[in-house]
Design an enzyme around this catalytic site. Sequence first.
Site, PDB file in Angstrom:
ATOM      1  N   LYS A  11       0.828  -1.205   0.000  1.00 31.65           N
ATOM      2  CA  LYS A  11       0.000   0.000   0.000  1.00 31.65           C
ATOM      3  C   LYS A  11       0.873   1.270   0.000  1.00 31.65           C
ATOM      4  O   LYS A  11       2.093   1.187   0.229  1.00 31.65           O
ATOM      5  CB  LYS A  11      -0.912  -0.026   1.230  1.00 31.65           C
ATOM      6  CG  LYS A  11      -1.996  -1.122   1.193  1.00 31.65           C
ATOM      7  CD  LYS A  11      -2.825  -1.072   2.482  1.00 31.65           C
ATOM      8  CE  LYS A  11      -3.995  -2.042   2.470  1.00 31.65           C
ATOM      9  NZ  LYS A  11      -4.802  -1.919   3.718  1.00 31.65           N
ATOM     10  N   TYR A  51     -12.567  -2.239  -3.214  1.00 30.31           N
ATOM     11  CA  TYR A  51     -13.075  -2.213  -1.836  1.00 30.31           C
ATOM     12  C   TYR A  51     -14.595  -2.146  -1.759  1.00 30.31           C
ATOM     13  O   TYR A  51     -15.142  -1.651  -0.768  1.00 30.31           O
ATOM     14  CB  TYR A  51     -12.448  -1.051  -1.075  1.00 30.31           C
ATOM     15  CG  TYR A  51     -11.027  -1.315  -0.596  1.00 30.31           C
ATOM     16  CD1 TYR A  51     -10.725  -2.410   0.228  1.00 30.31           C
ATOM     17  CD2 TYR A  51      -9.981  -0.461  -0.935  1.00 30.31           C
ATOM     18  CE1 TYR A  51      -9.436  -2.648   0.672  1.00 30.31           C
ATOM     19  CE2 TYR A  51      -8.686  -0.687  -0.488  1.00 30.31           C
ATOM     20  CZ  TYR A  51      -8.418  -1.790   0.323  1.00 30.31           C
ATOM     21  OH  TYR A  51      -7.134  -2.018   0.776  1.00 30.31           O
ATOM     22  N   ASN A 118      -1.732  -0.043   7.074  1.00 29.13           N
ATOM     23  CA  ASN A 118      -1.163  -1.315   7.536  1.00 29.13           C
ATOM     24  C   ASN A 118      -0.350  -2.041   6.459  1.00 29.13           C
ATOM     25  O   ASN A 118      -0.255  -3.263   6.450  1.00 29.13           O
ATOM     26  CB  ASN A 118      -2.267  -2.196   8.107  1.00 29.13           C
ATOM     27  CG  ASN A 118      -3.401  -2.395   7.124  1.00 29.13           C
ATOM     28  OD1 ASN A 118      -3.264  -2.039   5.954  1.00 29.13           O
ATOM     29  ND2 ASN A 118      -4.491  -2.984   7.572  1.00 29.13           N
ATOM     30  N   HIS A 121      -2.023  -5.362   1.416  1.00 31.48           N
ATOM     31  CA  HIS A 121      -3.313  -6.014   1.187  1.00 31.48           C
ATOM     32  C   HIS A 121      -3.044  -7.418   0.670  1.00 31.48           C
ATOM     33  O   HIS A 121      -2.104  -7.623  -0.100  1.00 31.48           O
ATOM     34  CB  HIS A 121      -4.124  -5.246   0.123  1.00 31.48           C
ATOM     35  CG  HIS A 121      -5.292  -6.036  -0.389  1.00 31.48           C
ATOM     36  ND1 HIS A 121      -6.495  -6.064   0.261  1.00 31.48           N
ATOM     37  CD2 HIS A 121      -5.419  -6.856  -1.465  1.00 31.48           C
ATOM     38  CE1 HIS A 121      -7.321  -6.876  -0.391  1.00 31.48           C
ATOM     39  NE2 HIS A 121      -6.691  -7.361  -1.446  1.00 31.48           N
ATOM     40  N   GLU A 132      -9.869  -9.494  -7.812  1.00 33.75           N
ATOM     41  CA  GLU A 132      -8.909  -8.424  -7.557  1.00 33.75           C
ATOM     42  C   GLU A 132      -7.734  -8.447  -8.554  1.00 33.75           C
ATOM     43  O   GLU A 132      -7.240  -7.389  -8.956  1.00 33.75           O
ATOM     44  CB  GLU A 132      -8.378  -8.539  -6.121  1.00 33.75           C
ATOM     45  CG  GLU A 132      -9.468  -8.259  -5.089  1.00 33.75           C
ATOM     46  CD  GLU A 132      -9.044  -8.569  -3.664  1.00 33.75           C
ATOM     47  OE1 GLU A 132      -7.887  -8.995  -3.439  1.00 33.75           O
ATOM     48  OE2 GLU A 132      -9.885  -8.375  -2.753  1.00 33.75           O
TER      49      GLU A 132
HETATM   50  P1  IDP Z   1      -7.694  -6.653   5.627  1.00 32.54           P
HETATM   51  O1  IDP Z   1      -6.855  -5.684   4.827  1.00 32.54           O
HETATM   52  O2  IDP Z   1      -6.948  -7.157   6.828  1.00 32.54           O
HETATM   53  O3  IDP Z   1      -8.310  -7.753   4.786  1.00 32.54           O
HETATM   54  P2  IDP Z   1     -10.328  -5.407   5.665  1.00 32.54           P
HETATM   55  O4  IDP Z   1     -11.346  -5.662   6.739  1.00 32.54           O
HETATM   56  O5  IDP Z   1     -10.566  -6.010   4.323  1.00 32.54           O
HETATM   57  O6  IDP Z   1      -8.893  -5.793   6.252  1.00 32.54           O
HETATM   58  O7  IDP Z   1     -10.247  -3.814   5.531  1.00 32.54           O
HETATM   59  C1  IDP Z   1      -9.599  -3.207   4.443  1.00 32.54           C
HETATM   60  C2  IDP Z   1      -8.674  -2.119   4.972  1.00 32.54           C
HETATM   61  O8  IDP Z   1      -9.468  -1.082   5.588  1.00 32.54           O
HETATM   62  C3  IDP Z   1      -7.727  -2.570   6.086  1.00 32.54           C
HETATM   63  O9  IDP Z   1      -6.557  -3.185   5.610  1.00 32.54           O
HETATM   64  C4  IDP Z   1      -7.428  -1.257   6.784  1.00 32.54           C
HETATM   65  O10 IDP Z   1      -6.511  -0.470   6.026  1.00 32.54           O
HETATM   66  C5  IDP Z   1      -8.791  -0.588   6.740  1.00 32.54           C
HETATM   67  N1  IDP Z   1      -9.633  -0.907   7.914  1.00 32.54           N
HETATM   68  C6  IDP Z   1     -10.355  -2.042   8.131  1.00 32.54           C
HETATM   69  N2  IDP Z   1     -11.031  -2.007   9.278  1.00 32.54           N
HETATM   70  C7  IDP Z   1     -10.720  -0.802   9.836  1.00 32.54           C
HETATM   71  C8  IDP Z   1     -11.131  -0.168  11.058  1.00 32.54           C
HETATM   72  O11 IDP Z   1     -11.901  -0.700  11.865  1.00 32.54           O
HETATM   73  N3  IDP Z   1     -10.596   1.073  11.303  1.00 32.54           N
HETATM   74  C9  IDP Z   1      -9.741   1.693  10.437  1.00 32.54           C
HETATM   75  N4  IDP Z   1      -9.352   1.128   9.278  1.00 32.54           N
HETATM   76  C10 IDP Z   1      -9.828  -0.101   8.976  1.00 32.54           C
HETATM   77 MG    MG Z   2      -9.688  -7.502   3.207  1.00 30.73          MG
END
Ligand code: IDP
Ligand code: MG
Length: 138
Positions: A11, A51, A118, A121, A132
């Site tokens: 990312k 997304y 984070n 992805h 994707e």
């Molecule tokens: P993942 O990347 O671990 O699969 P997802 O639930 O698919 O997580 O969420 C996509 C992205 O959205 C996450 O990687 C993170 O950057 C962001 N995100 C997800 N949940 C939260 C939250 O509760 N607070 C803030 N950012 C979040």
């Molecule tokens: Mg995800």
Amino acid sequence: MTAEETLVLVKPDGVARGLTGVILARIEAKGYVVTDLRLVQPDRDRLAAHYAEHEGKPFYEPLLEFMMSGPSVAIRLAGDRVIEGFRSLAGTTDPTTAAPGTIRGDLGRDWGLAVQQNLVHGSDSVESATRELEIWFS
Ligand code: IDP
Ligand code: MG
């Protein structure tokens, strides 16, 4: 049988912090094979498709803004059980509590923002990976 494939993104935070090489080294050391790789500056439409499952959630708009803030490195990754395996390497979504030893646990932290930055992805299922990979490599 062809090996399973997944989409990995480094990312914008990972690219901006110069961690692409470190992240790729972990992926390669695990034994997965990079079969395609490109630097992509995604537009809103591409990210909305990627997304779609998160539309309407409180972090959705900040997530799209973050993902548009700079380029990502899109990686096509192959190997048996690579979808599960890469998610294990990445660690859980919240970098504060992601296990040490994982990419997010070792290299990420909370920056006090509306969206968690984070670093990576990884697709979460065969269906997501197919969808994707089409979005990022078509
Ligand atoms: P993942 O990347 O671990 O699969 P997802 O639930 O698919 O997580 O969420 C996509 C992205 O959205 C996450 O990687 C993170 O950057 C962001 N995100 C997800 N949940 C939260 C939250 O509760 N607070 C803030 N950012 C979040
Ligand atoms: Mg995800």
